[in-house]
Design an enzyme around this catalytic site. Structure first.
Site, PDB file in Angstrom:
ATOM      1  N   CYS A  52       0.798  -1.127   0.128  1.00 60.13           N
ATOM      2  CA  CYS A  52      -0.003  -0.108  -0.016  1.00 60.13           C
ATOM      3  C   CYS A  52       1.036   1.144  -0.042  1.00 60.13           C
ATOM      4  O   CYS A  52       0.415   2.319  -0.309  1.00 60.13           O
ATOM      5  CB  CYS A  52      -0.884  -0.068   1.223  1.00 60.13           C
ATOM      6  N   ASN A  53       2.099   1.228   0.469  1.00 59.60           N
ATOM      7  CA  ASN A  53       2.864   2.628   0.717  1.00 59.60           C
ATOM      8  C   ASN A  53       4.099   2.539  -0.506  1.00 59.60           C
ATOM      9  O   ASN A  53       4.802   3.538  -0.761  1.00 59.60           O
ATOM     10  CB  ASN A  53       3.771   2.545   1.898  1.00 59.60           C
ATOM     11  N   ARG A  54       4.182   1.303  -1.245  1.00 56.79           N
ATOM     12  CA  ARG A  54       5.227   1.471  -2.249  1.00 56.79           C
ATOM     13  C   ARG A  54       5.313   0.394  -3.338  1.00 56.79           C
ATOM     14  O   ARG A  54       4.488  -0.616  -3.164  1.00 56.79           O
ATOM     15  CB  ARG A  54       6.845   0.947  -1.540  1.00 56.79           C
ATOM     16  N   HIS A 100      19.064   0.774   0.028  1.00 52.91           N
ATOM     17  CA  HIS A 100      17.605   1.026   0.191  1.00 52.91           C
ATOM     18  C   HIS A 100      16.861  -0.371   0.457  1.00 52.91           C
ATOM     19  O   HIS A 100      16.006  -0.403   1.476  1.00 52.91           O
ATOM     20  CB  HIS A 100      17.079   1.299  -1.191  1.00 52.91           C
ATOM     21  N   SER A 110       9.739   3.098   6.314  1.00 47.92           N
ATOM     22  CA  SER A 110       8.259   2.885   6.578  1.00 47.92           C
ATOM     23  C   SER A 110       7.447   4.133   6.805  1.00 47.92           C
ATOM     24  O   SER A 110       8.259   4.848   7.513  1.00 47.92           O
ATOM     25  CB  SER A 110       7.981   1.726   7.339  1.00 47.92           C
ATOM     26  N   GLN A 121       6.367  -8.733   3.761  1.00 46.16           N
ATOM     27  CA  GLN A 121       5.981  -8.491   2.373  1.00 46.16           C
ATOM     28  C   GLN A 121       7.079  -8.518   1.383  1.00 46.16           C
ATOM     29  O   GLN A 121       6.994  -9.283   0.173  1.00 46.16           O
ATOM     30  CB  GLN A 121       5.233  -6.925   2.353  1.00 46.16           C
ATOM     31  N   GLY A 190     -12.527  -6.941   4.562  1.00 46.95           N
ATOM     32  CA  GLY A 190     -11.550  -7.791   4.252  1.00 46.95           C
ATOM     33  C   GLY A 190     -11.224  -8.673   5.248  1.00 46.95           C
ATOM     34  O   GLY A 190     -11.714  -8.497   6.366  1.00 46.95           O
ATOM     35  N   ALA A 191     -10.166  -9.308   5.365  1.00 48.00           N
ATOM     36  CA  ALA A 191      -9.755 -10.424   6.375  1.00 48.00           C
ATOM     37  C   ALA A 191      -8.254 -10.629   6.273  1.00 48.00           C
ATOM     38  O   ALA A 191      -7.859 -11.765   6.889  1.00 48.00           O
ATOM     39  CB  ALA A 191     -10.601 -11.509   6.377  1.00 48.00           C
ATOM     40  N   GLU A 193      -3.970  -9.526   6.669  1.00 50.18           N
ATOM     41  CA  GLU A 193      -3.195  -9.040   8.032  1.00 50.18           C
ATOM     42  C   GLU A 193      -3.441  -7.685   8.603  1.00 50.18           C
ATOM     43  O   GLU A 193      -3.505  -7.299   9.700  1.00 50.18           O
ATOM     44  CB  GLU A 193      -1.882  -9.254   7.628  1.00 50.18           C
ATOM     45  N   MET A 194      -3.708  -6.739   7.770  1.00 58.63           N
ATOM     46  CA  MET A 194      -4.072  -5.413   8.263  1.00 58.63           C
ATOM     47  C   MET A 194      -5.319  -5.305   8.923  1.00 58.63           C
ATOM     48  O   MET A 194      -5.437  -4.665   9.954  1.00 58.63           O
ATOM     49  CB  MET A 194      -3.782  -4.221   7.148  1.00 58.63           C
TER      50      MET A 194
END
Length: 421
Positions: A52-54, A100, A110, A121, A190-191, A193-194
């Protein structure tokens, strides 16, 4: 072999752009095949990290690893104009790419400083690349060292101490709107990890009701029952959305789950009572136009970032320690890479030397066969080998000038050093 890391993240691009270049899980293996095909020489290696961030591409190629080529591929694959994408992209060669990768796995890059989810991930991304046959010696070694560095950083520093997670930030924001979450009904869409992390934090506040809507009924029911809640089908959302005061969504859908019309109908049914919504998905689950509605408080992953950063200052000392560990490990990896890069040269030298040996040995054998004195043959053999082995260095020294000659002269003692007996 040249390394390259190219991508965009929450530092360089808004969620509206990140969601356009995100890779659904089922598209990563086919994408890896086409990504590798843009490099025309050798056996290129590649891995794709998409969260979701990259979205990041990691490549190892022979010759020049042109970031323009990788950028054009990313642009074409997702149908995003390269001129729109380029200002938000970072391209990191060689040691910068290694650094990096180490920082990402260690949680230093993060939104939630020190968070651990990114390591899992990244491991998933490497596993997918391996299954697709896209990993080779170089990226395999890079990622194995990356995982080791992340473990070292977390074991020797307090980078994860007092970490404010995205889930905790969502609860904090909800408490700014609702005086008491124990009176509110919470819906999780949703179900994964987040959602599980968010459910854990919200369940601790003992909401009036906790409901999970998921495409897989079995998985949704299992998660809901874990927190004393209940599950509903995704198809029920349009008719049930008005029941909930708090909605948290994070699915892998490539299209919005909740549209503007559905939220407008829910607001009318609620008689304008406010709704707190959190969209943690990329691409987004909730149409962005929803944020313009009165009585809707919609937050994306980028919005939660400000809350998360409030707790980052306390961990800066650990960051300094972590960066020192990473720099040391980058140096070690680059030494390994340099050693690998010289292997073809060493092989070529051995091949050339063996050709000379075979030629002179054949000549000596012929001399012995016609009855020449063995001592004379041995002397001729040794002299011929010496002359041919010394021809290259001697010729280079005789024809070099200026600084090049000085450099060669300084290397001679090292190159002619005798092996220890």
């Amino acid at each position: 072999m040249q390394l390259l890391a190219l991508g965009i993240n929450h530092h360089t691009a808004p969620v509206a752009l990140r969601e356009r270049v995100a890779f659904p899980l089922e598209k990563i293996k086919p994408a890896l095949a086409t990504l590798r095909s843009i490099w025309t020489s050798g056996s290129p290696e590649a891995a794709i990290l998409s969260t979701c961030n990259r979205t990041e591409l990691y490549c190892a190629v022979e010759g020049k690893a042109s970031h323009e080529t990788a950028l054009e591929w990313l642009s074409d694959f997702h149908g995003v104009d390269v001129s729109h994408l380029a200002p938000h992209v970072y391209a990191l060669p060689q040691s910068d790419a290694v650094r990096h990768a180490f920082r990402v796995a260690s949680g230093l890059d993060s939104m939630v400083l020190g968070e651990t989810q990114i390591l899992g991930q990244l491991k998933d991304a490497v596993r997918t690349a391996s299954e697709a046959g896209a990993l080779g010696t170089y990226l395999h070694q890079l990622f194995q060292r990356t995982f080791a560095v992340a473990k070292e950083v977390r074991g020797q520093t307090e980078i994860g101490a007092h970490s404010v997670s995205m889930a905790a930030a969502a609860v904090r924001l909800a408490e700014r709107l609702f005086e008491d979450i124990a009176r509110q009904k919470v819906l999780f869409i949703g179900a994964g990890e987040m959602i599980e992390l968010c459910a854990t934090h919200f369940a601790a506040r003992r909401p009036a009701e906790l409901v999970v809507a998921n495409r897989s009924a079995e998985r949704g029911t299992r998660l809901a029952e874990r927190f004393g809640g209940r599950a509903i089908a995704l198809s029920e959302l349009p008719n049930r959305l008005h029941e909930f005061d708090i909605v948290v969504s994070c699915t892998a859908s490539t299209l919005p789950i909740i549209g503007l019309g559905a939220v407008e109908r829910a607001l009318r049914a609620r008689r304008r009572r406010p709704v707190f919504m959190v969209d943690l998905a990329v691409p987004r689950d909730i149409e962005p136009e929803v944020s313009a509605l009165e009585d809707i408080y919609l937050y994306t992953v980028d919005d939660l970032g400000a809350v998360v950063r409030e707790g980052n200052a306390a961990r800066q000392a650990a960051v300094t320690q972590a960066e020192a560990i990473i720099e040391n490990r980058v140096d070690h990896f680059m030494q390994w890479l340099d050693a690998r890069n010289v292997v073809p040269v060493i092989r070529s030298l051995h091949t050339q030397a063996d050709e000379i040996r075979r030629t002179e040995l054949d000549r000596a054998s012929k001399m012995l066969a016609r009855g020449d004195d063995p001592q004379v043959v041995l002397a001729a053999l040794s002299q011929a080998l010496t002359n041919k082995f010394m021809h290259g260095p001697t010729h280079a020294l005789n024809h070099a000038r200026g600084e090049t000659r000085d450099q060669l002269l300084s290397l001679v003692p090292t190159l002619l050093r005798q092996p220890e007996r």
